[in-house]
Design an enzyme around this catalytic site. Structure first.
Site, PDB file in Angstrom:
ATOM      1  N   THR A  49       0.820  -1.212   0.000  1.00 15.27           N
ATOM      2  CA  THR A  49       0.000   0.000   0.000  1.00 15.27           C
ATOM      3  C   THR A  49       0.855   1.264   0.000  1.00 15.27           C
ATOM      4  OG1 THR A  49      -0.184  -0.211   2.401  1.00 15.27           O
ATOM      5  CG2 THR A  49      -1.994  -1.060   1.086  1.00 15.27           C
ATOM      6  N   ARG A  53       9.570   0.982  -1.735  1.00 12.70           N
ATOM      7  CA  ARG A  53      10.604   1.823  -1.154  1.00 12.70           C
ATOM      8  C   ARG A  53      11.733   0.928  -0.696  1.00 12.70           C
ATOM      9  NH1 ARG A  53       9.116   6.181   3.449  1.00 12.70           N
ATOM     10  NH2 ARG A  53       7.420   6.532   1.976  1.00 12.70           N
ATOM     11  N   SER A 149      10.759   9.876   0.284  1.00 11.49           N
ATOM     12  CA  SER A 149      10.348  10.726   1.390  1.00 11.49           C
ATOM     13  C   SER A 149      11.542  11.088   2.272  1.00 11.49           C
ATOM     14  CB  SER A 149       9.234  10.036   2.185  1.00 11.49           C
ATOM     15  OG  SER A 149       8.690  10.916   3.136  1.00 11.49           O
ATOM     16  N   HIS A 150      11.529  10.633   3.524  1.00 13.17           N
ATOM     17  CA  HIS A 150      12.563  11.007   4.493  1.00 13.17           C
ATOM     18  C   HIS A 150      13.562   9.876   4.753  1.00 13.17           C
ATOM     19  CE1 HIS A 150       9.145   9.191   6.563  1.00 13.17           C
ATOM     20  NE2 HIS A 150      10.036   8.634   7.337  1.00 13.17           N
ATOM     21  N   ASP A 297      10.021  17.741   5.417  1.00 13.01           N
ATOM     22  CA  ASP A 297      10.909  16.635   5.059  1.00 13.01           C
ATOM     23  C   ASP A 297      11.292  16.766   3.582  1.00 13.01           C
ATOM     24  OD1 ASP A 297       8.531  15.803   3.872  1.00 13.01           O
ATOM     25  OD2 ASP A 297       8.744  13.728   4.480  1.00 13.01           O
ATOM     26  N   ASP A 301       6.074  16.644   2.203  1.00 11.94           N
ATOM     27  CA  ASP A 301       4.705  16.302   2.589  1.00 11.94           C
ATOM     28  C   ASP A 301       4.540  16.241   4.108  1.00 11.94           C
ATOM     29  OD1 ASP A 301       6.068  13.935   3.039  1.00 11.94           O
ATOM     30  OD2 ASP A 301       4.693  12.667   1.903  1.00 11.94           O
ATOM     31  N   THR A 372      -2.930   3.300  10.383  1.00 13.60           N
ATOM     32  CA  THR A 372      -1.828   4.221  10.160  1.00 13.60           C
ATOM     33  C   THR A 372      -1.553   4.412   8.672  1.00 13.60           C
ATOM     34  OG1 THR A 372      -0.840   3.467  12.221  1.00 13.60           O
ATOM     35  CG2 THR A 372       0.584   4.660  10.706  1.00 13.60           C
ATOM     36  N   GLU A 396      -1.726  12.313  11.158  1.00 16.71           N
ATOM     37  CA  GLU A 396      -1.098  11.201  11.853  1.00 16.71           C
ATOM     38  C   GLU A 396       0.082  11.740  12.647  1.00 16.71           C
ATOM     39  OE1 GLU A 396       0.288   8.288   9.112  1.00 16.71           O
ATOM     40  OE2 GLU A 396       1.719   9.613   8.128  1.00 16.71           O
TER      41      GLU A 396
END
Length: 569
Positions: A49, A53, A149-150, A297, A301, A372, A396
């Protein structure tokens, strides 16, 4: 019968068209490094989902050209079979600044172009929220953002959005995974030019900022000085434009971290939540006499903020504290609009603070918690909208915040501007003092969240097996489990095992059915109560979907100020 390692190597060399990654595997084979080859070729990076990564390297277990092509072929096939008029509606593709991001965005575009799809390829570096915004604005069938992302610099990722402009959830994740495995033979290579791709980038940016302007609730600016860090990512140009749009004077950038840099030279983990990540920003703020530090980040986002107190100490707000502040501001703005409060709804992940739940009970709006991740937060918001609710906010605890009705995903630029306006709106009061007022009104809430790195999946399984096999524990005959009856001397009042599908609540007749959907990884939540003074705790333990971590989230709540003994909310 297990495939031989030599066969795996030969198959990789047959399929991979990238000379660099082909050479990686060939070199390992020539060096007889069987352990490394096994780790790279025996298993395939899992599409879930969160999309993909992982580490950038040769092999099916990693991120590379071949994986990008195969994934794009599977995604294209699945969407064609599932979404009406998908080919003509098209796909939106964007990328950040990481190594290989631009190349993989072009490879993804090539897969769709060569199948006759309409392709909107966002030019240059974009922040992640622009992809779902563009999917929604252009009516596209799907969207892809190339970003990790981070994550650390050696990682990259492939994030997928559905036609509703929200990250994918079940059953689409499993459907795409099956389609990928059915389309492993590469049908495309990197084209010299992607001339047929449509460039609507500047139009989408303008539309994004026009939409952002709807979050403006102040007509005044502020004398407060802000320092901003983009954490070597893409946010600086977007946040700078947002400051101009909202009429704020320019912020002070952290020069060492202002420009996109895929090497992330000043931070090992470019995540504002990580210890030490904001050190340069705080140092810059002290040197410049600024009272606030803002941070996004690398793909912009997520958002984090810090405030300097009168004693010279800095408070870095937690994700839950910022969520509380934002929820209160959204509530205030909604009340001022004159809309009926019973039509307002807010969403938060189940591991986030329960303060918005307490706020909802007192103020009369609807609060819904979900699993989450913004894939669940966004889809939960859309479900509530279909039921007639306004859902202007969701969050979140991992510093992700959703505002407004257009982007059903976290947006660090939007969060930055709402926070700056909150600072400007407070007269003779700090943000931390305002937070204290909210605690006095709705109850005191404190959270303690962290994680353990655990690279061996067998160890993770053993830990969770232990939590399900307590002597004389709360029994579940249906799944043959027994859970602890107390935590730290507090009696457990409810258990949610979202892996096994078990739910227990002492306040109601046990149904043994969980109130939330099942999780793809391990996830157990306990609620406990001190019956003497009414103190409550919620402990959630889960595995990460993108990293080898066991994460825990401990939240406590009480009403009396004198029990607030740690000196800060």
């Amino acid at each position: 019968m297990m495939t031989s390692l030599e066969s795996l190597v030969n198959e990789w060399l047959r399929l991979d068209k990238n000379e660099s990654t082909r050479a990686e595997i060939q070199r390992l084979w020539d060096q007889h490094d069987t352990d490394e080859l096994e780790s790279r070729l025996r298993s395939r990076i899992e599409f879930g989902t969160a999309g993909l990564r992982g580490r950038m390297a040769a092999g099916w277990a990693n991120m590379n050209d071949l994986i990008i092509v195969q994934t794009s072929q599977g995604l294209r096939q699945y969407v064609e079979n599932t979404v009406e008029n998908a080919t003509s509606r098209g796909v939106v593709i964007g990328h950040d600044h990481r190594h290989n991001s631009a190349r993989w965005a072009q490879l993804t575009a090539a897969v769709f172009v060569q199948a006759g799809w309409k392709v909107y390829l966002l030019r240059g570096l974009v922040h992640t929220p622009l992809v779902p915004f563009s999917v929604q604005a252009l009516g596209a069938a799907t969207g892809v953002m190339i970003t990790a992302s981070h994550n650390p610099k050696d990682d990259n990722g492939y994030k997928v959005y559905w036609e509703n402009a929200v990250q994918i959830i079940a059953p689409h994740d499993k459907g795409i995974s099956v389609a990928i495995k059915a389309n492993l033979e590469p049908q495309t290579s990197m084209p010299e030019q992607l001339t047929s791709c449509l460039d609507r980038t500047e139009e989408m940016k303008d539309a994004y900022f026009a939409n952002l302007a709807f979050l403006k609730f102040l007509n005044q600016t502020t004398k407060a000085k802000f320092v901003n860090t983009s954490m070597h990512g893409v946010s600086d140009k977007f946040v700078s434009r947002a400051f101009q749009l909202f009429g704020f004077p320019p912020y002070i950038p952290v020069l060492e971290q202002q420009q996109p840099d895929p090497e992330f030279p000043t931070v090992a983990f470019p995540n504002p939540e990580e210890k030490g990540a904001l050190d340069l920003a705080l140092k810059t703020a002290d040197a410049q006499g600024a009272s606030y530090v803002l941070s996004q980040d690398p793909d912009s986002d997520r958002f984090c903020a810090a405030e300097k107190q009168s004693n010279g100490q800095w408070i870095v707000f937690t994700g839950d504290q910022l969520g509380t502040l934002f929820a209160a501001q959204v509530l205030k703005t909604y009340k001022e609009s004159g809309k009926p409060i019973d039509k307002l709804a807010m969403v938060a992940s189940t591991v986030s603070s329960k303060m918005i739940e307490a706020m909802a009970e007192k103020e009369g709006f609807k609060f819904v918690e979900c699993l989450t991740g913004f894939k669940f937060i966004g889809n939960t918001a859309l479900t509530l909208v279909s039921q007639g609710f306004d859902v202007p906010f969701g969050y979140e605890e991992a510093i992700g915040y959703m505002f407004g009705s257009t982007i059903r995903d976290k947006d660090g630029v939007a969060a930055t501007m709402v926070f700056c306006q909150l600072v400007a709106s407070l007269v003779d009061q700090t943000v931390f003092e305002y937070l204290g007022e909210l605690y006095k009104t709705y109850g005191y809430f404190q959270t303690s969240n962290s994680y353990f790195v655990c690279k061996d999946p067998r160890t993770i399984d053993l830990i969770f097996a232990r939590l399900r096999s307590y002597p004389d524990g709360l029994q579940s005959k249906s799944i043959q489990a027994a859970y602890p009856r107390s935590i730290g001397g507090l009696q457990i009042t409810s258990v949610l095992d979202l892996t096994k599908g078990y739910g227990y609540d002492s306040s109601n007749a046990p149904t043994y059915e969980p109130s939330l959907p099942l999780s793809s990884g391990h996830m157990i939540q306990f609620r406990a109560l001190n019956e003497t003074d009414g103190t409550k705790i919620v402990l959630t333990i889960r595995t990460s979907g993108t990293e080898p971590k066991i994460k825990y989230y401990l939240a406590g709540s009480w009403m009396e100020a004198e029990k607030h003994h740690l000196g800060r909310p």
